[in-house]
Design an enzyme around this catalytic site. Structure first.
Site, PDB file in Angstrom:
ATOM      1  CE  LYS A  87      25.128 -19.236 -31.089  1.00 37.24           C
ATOM      2  NZ  LYS A  87      24.732 -17.821 -31.133  1.00 37.24           N
ATOM      3  CG  MET A 177      22.272 -22.329 -16.192  1.00 39.44           C
ATOM      4  SD  MET A 177      21.967 -20.574 -16.550  1.00 39.44           S
ATOM      5  CE  MET A 177      20.390 -20.326 -15.748  1.00 39.44           C
ATOM      6  CG  MET A 361      26.309 -16.449 -18.602  1.00 38.43           C
ATOM      7  SD  MET A 361      26.041 -17.706 -17.353  1.00 38.43           S
ATOM      8  CE  MET A 361      24.677 -18.583 -18.067  1.00 38.43           C
ATOM      9  N   GLY A 398      21.923 -20.617 -20.334  1.00 35.93           N
ATOM     10  CA  GLY A 398      22.954 -20.550 -21.350  1.00 35.93           C
ATOM     11  C   GLY A 398      22.932 -21.744 -22.281  1.00 35.93           C
ATOM     12  CD  GLN A 399      26.242 -25.629 -20.852  1.00 34.20           C
ATOM     13  OE1 GLN A 399      26.819 -26.416 -21.560  1.00 34.20           O
ATOM     14  NE2 GLN A 399      26.352 -25.631 -19.538  1.00 34.20           N
TER      15      GLN A 399
END
Lengths: 774, 225, 90
Positions: A87, A177, A361, A398-399
Site C-alpha cells: 500500500k 481505538m 482491533m 489502526g489509523q
C-alpha cells in the site's frame, strides 16, 4: 537520433571538463542548468509519513514535473528503516483516479450540481447557523477522522467546542481505538503506549493478542521477523481466533474461542501468582488493585448509559477472584488447553525473558474492550515487565493519526486538546488558549460515534459534517444507519477526496485535498509526531479539510477565533495547539525540529533535543519523580491499577438459527473502506472484491465450493459474497471471516452495533450469522 | 599505444572525481530527513549496499547459462510492465499459494536461486533481498485486469540506461539501491532482461566501477565545501 | 564531427569579457564557473577543416590566458584523441 547523440556527447564532454575543474579547484560551482539537462528529468524526493496505517512509516515521495511519480521508504526513519508495504509503495497512484472529486457538488432537486467552492461553503455555513438558531447548538455535529491531520482535528474541535459551544464532535477513531484509550486511562491515568518500536530490537518474546500483524502492521512484523532471523533467542506467539499469515509465520499459534481472551488473560495472572512469578517489589511500590462494576451491558439500546465505579480491593481479594480462572477450569470457555495457558504464563513469568504484547482491533473492537486492555496491563504489571526496553504492553493503532489527531487533539465528544470536558481546569485551559468565554465549553459529553448516528436516525441531529471518513461503509449495522442518513431531517455535508457511499447521501459534497496535496502532521502508534510539506497541487477546487473548516467558521462569524493564513495555517495552528501540551509529560517538538527529522516521539525534551522513548521509567523519562524508579504520573498517587475484570459472554452468540460466528477485518492490500486503495490498480487487481472465508469442513458440510456466491445473513441484514476456502485465512470451524473494504458487498449491513460500555467502541469481531447458498 | 593508455588513465582520474560528486550528492540528499538523533538501537535492518555480493557465488554459473543458448522471455518492457513505476515492487504474474506453510521458503524455492520454470517458459527472477521473508507484504498477485475506477496514472519513464560520464566509461547506476542492492538479481543471471544484462557478471564488485546516480534533485548534484 | 571540451582560464580580471567573446564565437558553448575565474568550453565542429579554423580563432582571443583540452570525441575513433593530446598543456 543523431541530434540526441550529439547532444549527449557535448554534455558528456562538458561534464568531464567540469569534473576536471573540480579536481583542480575544489569548491568550484557551475550553474546547474547543465546538470539538469544532463540528467533529464529530475525527481525530487520529499519526506512524509505514509498515508495509511498507524505504524507511521516514513516515506519519500518522488515528484517530477509537479506530479508524484514514485514512493520509497525513508531509510532515515527509525520506524521502517527504508521498508514499506504494498500500500505504501503505491499510495500516490490514487491521485490519478478519474473519478476524483474536484468541484463542490450541491444537491438540488435530487441532483448534484457543480458549484463554486465559495458558494458551497456559504451554503454550509448558512445551514449550520440556521440549524443552531432553530434547533439549538446540539442539533449540529461534526464527525471527523483518525486520518485527519493534527491541524484539521484541532480546528474542528475549536469550531465545535470553542466557537459554537457543543460537544457534538466525534471521529471514526471511536470505532478503532476507544478501548485502547479507556484501557490506558483506567490503568495509567494517561493515554498512549509507554514504550516505542525500539522495544522490538530488545525483546525476546512477542505475544500477539488477536493481531494479524503480518497484514495489518506489516512493516513492524517484518522487523519482528528480521530480529528472529538475526538473533537466536526471539520467538513470536500468535494468539488468535483465526489462522492467518501471522499464525503461519509465528513460532506457535494458539487459537481461542471468541471472547475467550478475557479468561485467558485472567488465567495467565492466576498462573503468575500461583507459581510465584509476581515481581513483588514492583507490585508493592507501583501498583494498586481495584474492581469495577460487572454485568455492564452491551449498548444495544438507544441512549444507553453506563458509568463505571471503582472500588479498592487488596491483593488477597484479587487472588481469590482469580481462583475461577485456573487454567484447567477455563479450557472449555477459551478452547485453549491448560498446557498452552501455562506456556504463555511461563513466558511472561520468566525473569530472563523480555516480553512485548502487541494488539490492535482484536482487543479493542470488543464489547469488553476496556477490560481486555486492563487485563493485559495486569500481566505486565504483575511481572513488572513494563516501561523498559524490550518489556511492555504495546497497543498498536489502526489509523495514521488516531493517536496524533483523534486522541491527542481530542476529537471525541468528551475530550479537549488537553484533558476532558468534565474537568473544570481543562475547560479553563482550552478557553484561555482559544480566547473564548470559559462557560461556552459545555461540561457534559453528548454523543459517541454509534449514538451520534442513532441521533441522526432519530432526527435529533439536523446537520452533520463528515470529514475524511466513510461511515456508511465503516459503521456497524449500516443497515440501520444508511436509511437513517437518507432521511430528510438531517442536512449532510461530506468532505472527501473520492465519491463513497457516504458522499452518496450528502446534500453537499466538498472536494478535499489528498495527503501530499496539503501540508500537515500525523501522530503514529509510538507517540511519534511527523510533519510533511505540500508536494503537489490539488486538482480543481479541492482544498485541505482544515481550510474548509476555517472558511465555514469565518462565514459563521467566528473569524476572530480563526485568524490563520491560507498558506501557513497548518504551522500557525500547530504552534497554537502545542501550548496545550506544554510541560514535561506531553511536550511536543517544535515545528523546526519536526521539519528536519522524519519524526519525533513526545515527550520531547527541550534541553537535550531528544525524544522520551520509555515513559514512566525515571531512567528515560524526565517527567518522573527522580526519587522513584518508576512513576505512573498519570494517576495522582503515581501508581498503576490492576483491575479485577471477569469474563462476560458476548451479546450475541451462535445458535441453531444463526450457527456461525462472524468476524470482520482487513486485508493487507486495502485500507479500511477502500476508497483510496481500490483506486490504486495494483491493489484492486490483487484483491478485487470481498469474500467470506469458511473452514473447509464447514464448506463441505454446506456443499459450498471455493468462489461460489453465498448469503451471509444475520438478524440485521444480508450480504452476498463469494466463498473463499483455503485462501488468505483459515477461520476455525463454526466461524466465518469477511473483509469490510468492499462497498458493493457491505458486511457491515450484517454486523451488530454492540459496544464496550466503558469505551463505547463497537465489536466488529463477533456476531451470529448463518450461511446460505444462493 | 602508450599514448592512449595515458589518456585512459586520465579518464579514470576524471571519473573518480565525477564519482566523488555523485556519492556526495546522494548522502546530502539523504541527510534531508536526518533522524539520526534517535537511531540509538541496533543498526537499521536495511544497510543500502549490504546485498551487493549476495549472488556472487552464482556468477560463473550465470556466465555458463549465457553461453548455453537457453533463453528466458524477459525483456525490459516485460520487466517494467510488472512495476507500477520504476522502483515499485513487482507484482506476482503467476498463480501463487496464498497460504503457504512458510512464506519465505515457499517463494525462495524459485526466487532465491533461480532456475528454468518450464510451465512459464521463463527463468525465475532472483530476489535482491532474500532476508525479507514476508514476501506478500510488498508483492501481490494479479487477480483481475480491471480497475475499480478509471485511472489516469501513466507509468513514469524508466531511467535512461547507458548514461556515462565519458564515452567508454562505466555507466552510472541510474536508480537508487534501496531494496535493490544486489545488482546480479536484475542485471546478471538468465532471468535478467537482455537490455540491462551485464556482460561481465563475474566481476562481482559492481560498485567498484559503477556509481549510483539517480539524476535526481538537481540542487544537490554539485559538491561544494 | 569533433566534439571537444576545454578548461579555459581568462586573463586576470577579464572573465566577463572572455565569456562574451566566446559566446559570439561560432561552434562554441561556454559554461562559466560561478565562483572561480575559470570556464568550461565545449566545441562542436562539422569536420577537421572547421576544427582547424576554430582553433585559429581561439588562439587569437586576447582575453584567453590558457586553454586546457580535457576530452575529445570524433567519429573517426581515436584520431582526435591522438591529436587532442598534442594540445594538452600547450
Amino acid at each position: 537520433m543523431t541530434m540526441n547523440r550529439r547532444h549527449f556527447l557535448k554534455k558528456a564532454a562538458a561534464a568531464s571538463a567540469m569534473a576536471a575543474v573540480a579536481a583542480m579547484l575544489p569548491g568550484v560551482l557551475f550553474a546547474s542548468d547543465i546538470e539538469s539537462d544532463h540528467f533529464p528529468p529530475g525527481i525530487d524526493w520529499t519526506k512524509a509519513p505514509c498515508r495509511f496505517c498507524g505504524v507511521g512509516c516514513g516515506i519519500l515521495v518522488g515528484v517530477q514535473n509537479g506530479k508524484a511519480v514514485a514512493v520509497k521508504g525513508d531509510p532515515n526513519s527509525s520506524v521502517n528503516k527504508g521498508m514499506l508495504c504494498v500500500k505504501g509503495y503505491h499510495q500516490t497512484m490514487c491521485i490519478s483516479s478519474a473519478d476524483r472529486l474536484t468541484k463542490a457538488l450541491v444537491k438540488k432537486h435530487g441532483k448534484y450540481v457543480e458549484t463554486s467552492m465559495e458558494e458551497a461553503l456559504d451554503l454550509v455555513a448558512a445551514k449550520m447557523k440556521e440549524t443552531i438558531d432553530r434547533h439549538g447548538k446540539d442539533a449540529v455535529a461534526m464527525y471527523t477522522s483518525g486520518q485527519s491531520t493534527i491541524p484539521e482535528g484541532y480546528v474542528a474541535s475549536k469550531l465545535m467546542k470553542g466557537a459554537i459551544g457543543t460537544n457534538n464532535l466525534e471521529c471514526n477513531a471511536r470505532l478503532c481505538m476507544a478501548s485502547a484509550v479507556a484501557g490506558f486511562l483506567t490503568t495509567f491515568g494517561a493515554d498512549e503506549p509507554m514504550g516505542c518500536y525500539e522495544d522490538i530490537d530488545h525483546a525476546n518474546v512477542f505475544i500477539l493478542w488477536g493481531n494479524n500483524m503480518a497484514e495489518m502492521h506489516p512493516v513492524l512484523f517484518s522487523r519482528l521477523l528480521d530480529k528472529r532471523l538475526t538473533r537466536k533467542d526471539v520467538s513470536i506467539i500468535d494468539l488468535a481466533t483465526r489462522t492467518t499469515r501471522t499464525s503461519k509465520a509465528a513460532d506457535k499459534s494458539i487459537l481461542f474461542k471468541p471472547q475467550g481472551d478475557l479468561a485467558i488473560a485472567n488465567a495467565i495472572c492466576y498462573e503468575l501468582i500461583n507459581n510465584g512469578w509476581v515481581n513483588k517489589s514492583f507490585v508493592e511500590k507501583h501498583v494498586v488493585f481495584r474492581k469495577g462494576k460487572t454485568d455492564i451491558g452491551y449498548g444495544l439500546e438507544d441512549k444507553f448509559a453506563f458509568k463505571d465505579e471503582a472500588q479498592p480491593i487488596d491483593f488477597e481479594q484479587y487472588k481469590s477472584f482469580l481462583e475461577d480462572y485456573r487454567p484447567d477450569k477455563v479450557e472449555a470457555l477459551t478452547g485453549v488447553s491448560a498446557g498452552d495457558i501455562k506456556f504463555l504464563a511461563s513466558l511472561y513469568g520468566n525473569p530472563n525473558k523480555k516480553v512485548v504484547s502487541f494488539w490492535c482491533m482484536g482487543m479493542n473492537q470488543h464489547t469488553r474492550g476496556t477490560w481486555m486492555n486492563n487485563l493485559v496491563y495486569n500481566i505486565h504489571l504483575l511481572t513488572g515487565k513494563i516501561s523498559q526496553p524490550g518489556n511492555g504492553p504495546f497497543s498498536l493503532t489502526g489509523q495514521p493519526s488516531a493517536c496524533g489527531t483523534a486522541r491527542e487533539v481530542g476529537t471525541f465528544t468528551h475530550k479537549l486538546p488537553k484533558g476532558v470536558v468534565t474537568n473544570k481546569k481543562h475547560r479553563e485551559l482550552a478557553a484561555k488558549i482559544w480566547k473564548v468565554p470559559y462557560d461556552r465549553i459545555p461540561d457534559k459529553p453528548t454523543y459517541h460515534a454509534t449514538e451520534m448516528f442513532r441521533a441522526v436516525d432519530r432526527g435529533e441531529i439536523k446537520f452533520i459534517w463528515i470529514q475524511a471518513t466513510n461511515p456508511l461503509v465503516s459503521l456497524p449495522k449500516t443497515s440501520r444507519y444508511r436509511p437513517g442518513m437518507q432521511k430528510k431531517s438531517c442536512f449532510i455535508v461530506v468532505s472527501d477526496v473520492f465519491p463513497t457511499p457516504t458522499t452518496d447521501v450528502a446534500d453537499v459534497i466538498l472536494p478535499a485535498a489528498w495527503h501530499i496535496e496539503k501540508s500537515g502532521l500525523y501522530g503514529n502508534s509510538e507517540r511519534r509526531t511527523q510533519y510533511w510539506d505540500r508536494m503537489t497541487d490539488a486538482p480543481g477546487e479541492a482544498m485541505p479539510d482544515a481550510w474548509m473548516t476555517i472558511e465555514v467558521a469565518r462565514r459563521m462569524g467566528y473569524g476572530d477565533l480563526f485568524p490563520y493564513s491560507k498558506e501557513k495555517h497548518h504551522e500557525e495552528i500547530y504552534n497554537e495547539y502545542r501550548q496545550f501540551h506544554a510541560g514535561k509529560q506531553h511536550n511536543m517538538a517544535p515545528l523546526a525540529i519536526l521539519k528536519k527529522r522524519s519524526g519525533v516521539i513526545w515527550p520531547y525534551i527541550e534541553e537535550t533535543g531528544k525524544s522520551t522513548l520509555w515513559r514512566y521509567n525515571s531512567k528515560y523519562d524526565p517527567a518522573c519523580d527522580p526519587d522513584k524508579d518508576f512513576d505512573f504520573y498519570g494517576n495522582a498517587d503515581g501508581k498503576a491499577v490492576i483491575w479485577q475484570r471477569p469474563y462476560e459472554a458476548a451479546p450475541e452468540m451462535p445458535d441453531n438459527e444463526y450457527p456461525f460466528w462472524l468476524n470482520t477485518g482487513r486485508v493487507i492490500e486495502h485500507w479500511h473502506t477502500g476508497s483510496m486503495t481500490r483506486r490504486i490498480p495494483v491493489l484492486h487487481q490483487a484483491v478485487p472484491h470481498a469474500y467470506v472465508e469458511l473452514h473447509p469442513d464447514d464448506a463441505r458440510q454446506l456443499g459450498i465450493v471455493n468462489g461460489q456466491k453465498v448469503k451471509v445473513i444475520s438478524r440485521r441484514g444480508t450480504t452476498i459474497l463469494p466463498a473463499s476456502i483455503n485462501e488468505r485465512g483459515l477461520p476455525a470451524r463454526g466461524q466465518v471471516f469477511v473483509p469490510f473494504f468492499d462497498e458493493k458487498m457491505l458486511i457491515n449491513d450484517v454486523t451488530l452495533d454492540a459496544f464496550c460500555p466503558i469505551s463505547k467502541e463497537p465489536d466488529y469481531k463477533k456476531c451470529a450469522v448463518r450461511i446460505e447458498k444462493l | 599505444m602508450g599514448r592512449s593508455n595515458v589518456i585512459i588513465g586520465f579518464w579514470i582520474v576524471l571519473l573518480a572525481a565525477a564519482g566523488l560528486i555523485f556519492i556526495t550528492s546522494l548522502s546530502e540528499e539523504q541527510s534531508l530527513t536526518g533522524d539520526k538523533a534517535e537511531a540509538t538501537g541496533p543498526s537499521g535492518s536495511l544497510p543500502v549496499e549490504e546485498g551487493v555480493f549476495r549472488l556472487s557465488g552464482n556468477a560463473v554459473e550465470f556466465m555458463r547459462l549465457y553461453n548455453s543458448g537457453i533463453q528466458g522471455h524477459m525483456d525490459i518492457n516485460g520487466y517494467y510492465s510488472r512495476r507500477a513505476f520504476p522502483g515499485a515492487p513487482p507484482v506476482i504474474p503467476h498463480p501463487v499459494e496464498e497460504f503457504p506453510e512458510n512464506m519465505g521458503k515457499y517463494c525462495l524455492q524459485c526466487h532465491g536461486k533461480g532456475g528454468y520454470v518450464a510451465q512459464l517458459s521463463a527463468f525465475a527472477p532472483l530476489t535482491p533481498h532474500a532476508d525479507l521473508i514476508n514476501c506478500l507484504q510488498c508483492h501481490v498477485p494479479v487477480k483481475t485486469s480491471g480497475t475499480f475506477a478509471a485511472s489516469t496514472w501513466i507509468r513514469p519513464a524508466a531511467p535512461e540506461t547507458g548514461r556515462q560520464a565519458l564515452p567508454g566509461s562505466p555507466p552510472v547506476i541510474p536508480h537508487d539501491l534501496q531494496m535493490r542492492s544486489n545488482c546480479l538479481s536484475c542485471h546478471g543471471g538468465p532471468s535478467a532482461p537482455v537490455e540491462i544484462r551485464v556482460s561481465h557478471p563475474e566481476r562481482v564488485n559492481c560498485l567498484q566501477c559503477h556509481v549510483p546516480n539517480e539524476g535526481t534533485s538537481n540542487k544537490n548534484t554539485i559538491w561544494t565545501r | 564531427m569533433p566534439v571537444k571540451s576545454y578548461i579555459a582560464f581568462p586573463r586576470v580580471g577579464m572573465k566577463e569579457q572572455l565569456i562574451e567573446v566566446l559566446k559570439k564565437t561560432p561552434h562554441c558553448e561556454v559554461m562559466p564557473a560561478l565562483n572561480k575565474d575559470v570556464l568550461v568550453l565545449v566545441t562542436d565542429t562539422a569536420d577537421d577543416q572547421e576544427e582547424e579554423a576554430l582553433r585559429q580563432i581561439l588562439y587569437g582571443i586576447k582575453e584567453l590566458a590558457h586553454l586546457n583540452l580535457v576530452s575529445g570525441y570524433s567519429d573517426k575513433i581515436n584520431q582526435t584523441d591522438e591529436k587532442s593530446s598534442e594540445h594538452d598543456n600547450e
